[in-house]
Design an enzyme around this catalytic site. Structure first.
Site, PDB file in Angstrom:
ATOM      1  CG  HIS A  62      -1.678  -1.286   1.615  1.00  0.00           C
ATOM      2  ND1 HIS A  62      -1.946  -1.690   2.754  1.00  0.00           N
ATOM      3  CD2 HIS A  62      -2.183  -1.825   0.918  1.00  0.00           C
ATOM      4  CE1 HIS A  62      -2.586  -2.942   2.696  1.00  0.00           C
ATOM      5  NE2 HIS A  62      -2.782  -3.250   1.372  1.00  0.00           N
ATOM      6  CE1 TYR A 129       1.581   3.358   8.842  1.00  0.00           C
ATOM      7  CE2 TYR A 129       1.739   1.044   9.712  1.00  0.00           C
ATOM      8  CZ  TYR A 129       0.977   2.246   9.260  1.00  0.00           C
ATOM      9  OH  TYR A 129      -0.378   2.018   8.972  1.00  0.00           O
TER      10      TYR A 129
END
Length: 169
Positions: A62, A129
């Site tokens: 993604h 992240y």
């Protein structure tokens, strides 16, 4: 802090500024704005996320046109793939891979217009992240993990995959 270029322009491999271990355990500094900016990483991160997955789970690929991500492994081990999805780039649809773990503590900086996906190699892994935008599912692209045109090598050819990552949602 050590920052290395990778085969894809703009994608960086980073060893965090502090990684200390003694008889009590470990202390890792996974982000320090001043040090990262001094190393030329000038993104302003606004959101932190984690995903927890078990062995053989593949998440992604993604990305979107505006979000940069700083990826690390907090627990376990995973195989990370980064794909350039910028159609104006000479490296369009080129990919590179990394193994990130709670042992090597490496991080990968992924610029906008790149997709990323990871396959869990340990019993469990925590994928962390930082990102420069808030999560916006509707603004993302999804690249099939086994797209024959891109031809990514994965360490497992029968991973556990979501409907989205199979191209069904």
């Amino acid at each position: 802090m050590k920052v290395e270029k990778t085969p894809l322009d703009g994608v960086l491999l980073i060893e965090p500024p502090t990684n200390f271990e003694d008889f009590r355990g470990e202390y890792i500094e996974i982000y320090n704005e001043r040090l990262y900016k001094a190393a030329g990483i000038s993104f302003d991160f606004v959101q932190d996320d984690i995903s927890v997955s078990s062995r053989h789970v593949l998440r992604g690929i993604h990305g979107d046109g505006t979000t940069a991500k700083l990826v690390s492994c907090l627990l376990g081990k995973f195989y990370l793939v980064v794909v350039n999805m910028d159609p104006t780039s000479s490296q369009y649809k080129k990919w590179t891979s990394f193994t990130l773990s709670d042992k090597n503590r490496r991080q990968v900086l992924i610029p906008p217009k790149f997709g990323n996906g990871h396959l869990v190699l340990s019993e469990t892994a925590i994928f962390h992240y930082k990102q420069t935008t808030e999560y916006n599912r509707s603004g993302q692209f999804t690249v099939l993990w086994n797209d024959p045109e891109i031809s990514i090598w994965w360490p497992n050819i029968t991973p556990i995959i979501s409907r989205r990552d199979l191209g069904l949602d």
